[in-house]
Write an enzyme that holds these catalytic residues in place. Structure first.
Site, PDB file in Angstrom:
ATOM      1  N   ARG A 144       0.828  -1.207   0.000  1.00  0.00           N
ATOM      2  CA  ARG A 144       0.000   0.000   0.000  1.00  0.00           C
ATOM      3  C   ARG A 144       0.866   1.263   0.000  1.00  0.00           C
ATOM      4  NH1 ARG A 144      -3.022   2.099   4.937  1.00  0.00           N
ATOM      5  NH2 ARG A 144      -4.567   3.579   4.143  1.00  0.00           N
ATOM      6  N   HIS A 159       0.495   4.282  -2.557  1.00  0.00           N
ATOM      7  CA  HIS A 159       0.237   5.649  -2.114  1.00  0.00           C
ATOM      8  C   HIS A 159       1.340   6.597  -2.554  1.00  0.00           C
ATOM      9  CE1 HIS A 159      -3.059   5.149   1.174  1.00  0.00           C
ATOM     10  NE2 HIS A 159      -3.216   4.285   0.185  1.00  0.00           N
ATOM     11  N   ASP A 160       2.552   6.116  -2.650  1.00  0.00           N
ATOM     12  CA  ASP A 160       3.648   6.948  -3.128  1.00  0.00           C
ATOM     13  C   ASP A 160       3.443   7.308  -4.596  1.00  0.00           C
ATOM     14  OD1 ASP A 160       6.195   8.256  -3.104  1.00  0.00           O
ATOM     15  OD2 ASP A 160       7.056   6.500  -4.106  1.00  0.00           O
ATOM     16  N   GLY A 180       3.942  10.931  -8.357  1.00  0.00           N
ATOM     17  CA  GLY A 180       4.667   9.834  -8.992  1.00  0.00           C
ATOM     18  C   GLY A 180       5.471   9.029  -7.997  1.00  0.00           C
ATOM     19  N   SER A 226       8.092  10.276  -2.009  1.00  0.00           N
ATOM     20  CA  SER A 226       7.618  11.429  -1.237  1.00  0.00           C
ATOM     21  C   SER A 226       6.786  11.020  -0.025  1.00  0.00           C
ATOM     22  CB  SER A 226       6.820  12.386  -2.125  1.00  0.00           C
ATOM     23  OG  SER A 226       5.730  11.731  -2.753  1.00  0.00           O
ATOM     24  N   GLU A 237       3.011  14.224   3.263  1.00  0.00           N
ATOM     25  CA  GLU A 237       2.039  13.187   2.899  1.00  0.00           C
ATOM     26  C   GLU A 237       1.839  12.166   4.014  1.00  0.00           C
ATOM     27  OE1 GLU A 237       3.028  11.250  -0.838  1.00  0.00           O
ATOM     28  OE2 GLU A 237       3.854  13.134  -1.570  1.00  0.00           O
ATOM     29  N   ASN A 243      -2.956   8.362   5.037  1.00  0.00           N
ATOM     30  CA  ASN A 243      -1.681   7.690   5.304  1.00  0.00           C
ATOM     31  C   ASN A 243      -1.416   7.447   6.785  1.00  0.00           C
ATOM     32  OD1 ASN A 243      -0.931   7.460   2.596  1.00  0.00           O
ATOM     33  ND2 ASN A 243      -0.023   9.515   2.563  1.00  0.00           N
ATOM     34  N   HIS A 249      -6.248  -5.859  -2.393  1.00  0.00           N
ATOM     35  CA  HIS A 249      -7.027  -5.979  -1.151  1.00  0.00           C
ATOM     36  C   HIS A 249      -7.234  -7.431  -0.737  1.00  0.00           C
ATOM     37  CE1 HIS A 249      -8.978  -1.683  -1.264  1.00  0.00           C
ATOM     38  NE2 HIS A 249      -7.681  -1.674  -1.020  1.00  0.00           N
ATOM     39  N   THR A 250      -6.616  -8.342  -1.453  1.00  0.00           N
ATOM     40  CA  THR A 250      -6.646  -9.744  -1.019  1.00  0.00           C
ATOM     41  C   THR A 250      -5.826  -9.932   0.257  1.00  0.00           C
ATOM     42  OG1 THR A 250      -6.250 -12.032  -1.697  1.00  0.00           O
ATOM     43  CG2 THR A 250      -4.633 -10.425  -2.398  1.00  0.00           C
ATOM     44  N   ASP A 264      -9.955  -9.707   3.258  1.00  0.00           N
ATOM     45  CA  ASP A 264     -10.201 -10.978   2.574  1.00  0.00           C
ATOM     46  C   ASP A 264     -10.334 -12.048   3.660  1.00  0.00           C
ATOM     47  OD1 ASP A 264     -10.267 -13.238   1.029  1.00  0.00           O
ATOM     48  OD2 ASP A 264      -8.431 -12.824  -0.085  1.00  0.00           O
ATOM     49  N   SER A 314      -8.126 -15.487   4.457  1.00  0.00           N
ATOM     50  CA  SER A 314      -6.803 -15.591   3.815  1.00  0.00           C
ATOM     51  C   SER A 314      -6.168 -14.218   3.638  1.00  0.00           C
ATOM     52  CB  SER A 314      -6.914 -16.303   2.459  1.00  0.00           C
ATOM     53  OG  SER A 314      -7.686 -15.541   1.545  1.00  0.00           O
TER      54      SER A 314
END
Length: 327
Positions: free
Chosen positions: A65, A69-70, A75, A79, A91, A97, A195-196, A246, A249
């Site tokens: 994640r 998010h970076d 880009g 950061s 950030e 975050n 998101h698994t 999930d 698992s």
């Protein structure tokens, strides 16, 4: 089912080779960028990370994640790792975050690299390599990571607050945000599969459970039985409890996410939103029906593509000595 899972893995490297052939020179990144300056760079990243993941598999999700998010803000320039100063809120301290963790892992990797090759490997590349290796270590696919990213010097909390894809977002907003970074609707469906693994806080889904339209109701897109289960865990006003994204698992990288979403049991509104668009819905149902027959390959390709968003190369940016502060 086992054979179906093996099939995409066997051909993954071949497919990625074609993808990378077209991307390697686009934006100044290249495979083996550190071959001469720090030949053991990727090995050091892998070995350092393994010491953490082997003790706590749940770290894989926030590290993946963190790279995501970076890349979505300014880009893939590292950061998200910068700390706030008296004059600037970074950030890292933006609300989306606040639940990120694993910064200590990135610091440990950076420290190990600095001992071996001081001032060579960027924090942005570390994030990309750590995300790949973290996924691999919990059963996900491998992909080659082109490197050569340099680190940005700017990090602004409000940019993360307003521009990161939100768990509350509908499909229209999600498609717009992905398109703004050069990612396709398919990439949206594929990368949502991340998101698994991981967890979500009850505060994020409270509205779906108890006050979806402001009338004390439950989101009708959420399976009623699943909503009842969630309500047992997430009482009104509960801000500390977490639930698995999930269930069953959440520590293993697999295709179960799509089966869950297809059953209207996606934890976030943004998960449920995948059923509101023909292309994303078809992708969800295909992966659910075929036990993720192409998910490993698709995820690897989309991660490589995401890793090119807004990269700094050449003489742009810098190579931070400490990932939390500019030089």
């Amino acid at each position: 089912m086992a054979v179906q899972k093996l099939f995409p893995v066997l051909f993954l490297q071949l497919a990625l080779a074609f993808l990378l052939a077209g991307l390697t020179n686009a934006g100044g990144l290249q495979l083996g960028f550190y071959q001469e300056a720090c030949p053991d760079a990727e090995l050091i990243v892998h070995q350092t990370l393994y010491r953490y993941i082997s003790r706590d598999r749940t770290l894989a999700a926030p590290l993946l994640r963190m790279h995501f998010h970076d890349c979505f803000i300014r880009g893939c320039d590292g950061s998200v790792l910068l700390s706030s100063t008296k004059k600037n809120q970074a950030e890292k301290d933006a609300i989306p975050n606040k639940t990120l963790r694993g910064f200590n892992v990135i610091d440990a990797v950076k420290s190990a690299l600095e001992k071996k090759c001081p001032g060579v490997v960027s924090c942005a590349d570390i994030l990309a390599l750590v995300a790949r290796d973290a996924v691999l270590m919990i059963g996900g696919p491998h992909w080659d990571v082109p490197t050569g990213r340099r680190d940005g010097r700017v990090s602004i909390a409000n940019e993360a607050l307003f521009n990161l894809p939100s768990p509350f977002a509908n499909i229209t907003v999600l498609k717009q945000q992905f398109a703004a970074t050069g990612l396709s609707v398919k990439d949206l469906a594929v990368l949502s599969g991340g998101h698994t693994i991981g967890i979500g806080h009850c505060t994020i889904i409270s509205n779906r459970l108890y006050n979806f339209t402001g009338k004390g109701d439950t989101d009708p897109s959420l399976d009623q039985r699943y909503a009842a289960q969630l309500k047992k865990k997430c009482k009104p006003g509960n801000s500390n409890t977490v639930v698995e994204m999930d269930p069953g698992s959440f520590k293993s990288f697999d295709e179960d996410y799509y089966t869950i979403v297809a059953k209207r049991r996606g934890l976030f509104r943004s998960d449920a939103a995948l059923l509101d668009d023909a292309e994303t819905r078809d992708y969800v149902k295909f992966q659910s029906r075929t036990q993720g027959s192409t998910f490993a390959q698709d995820f690897a390709e989309s991660m490589v593509k995401m890793g090119y968003i807004g990269v700094l190369t050449g003489k742009q940016g810098e190579i931070r000595k400490n990932c939390a502060v500019v030089n």
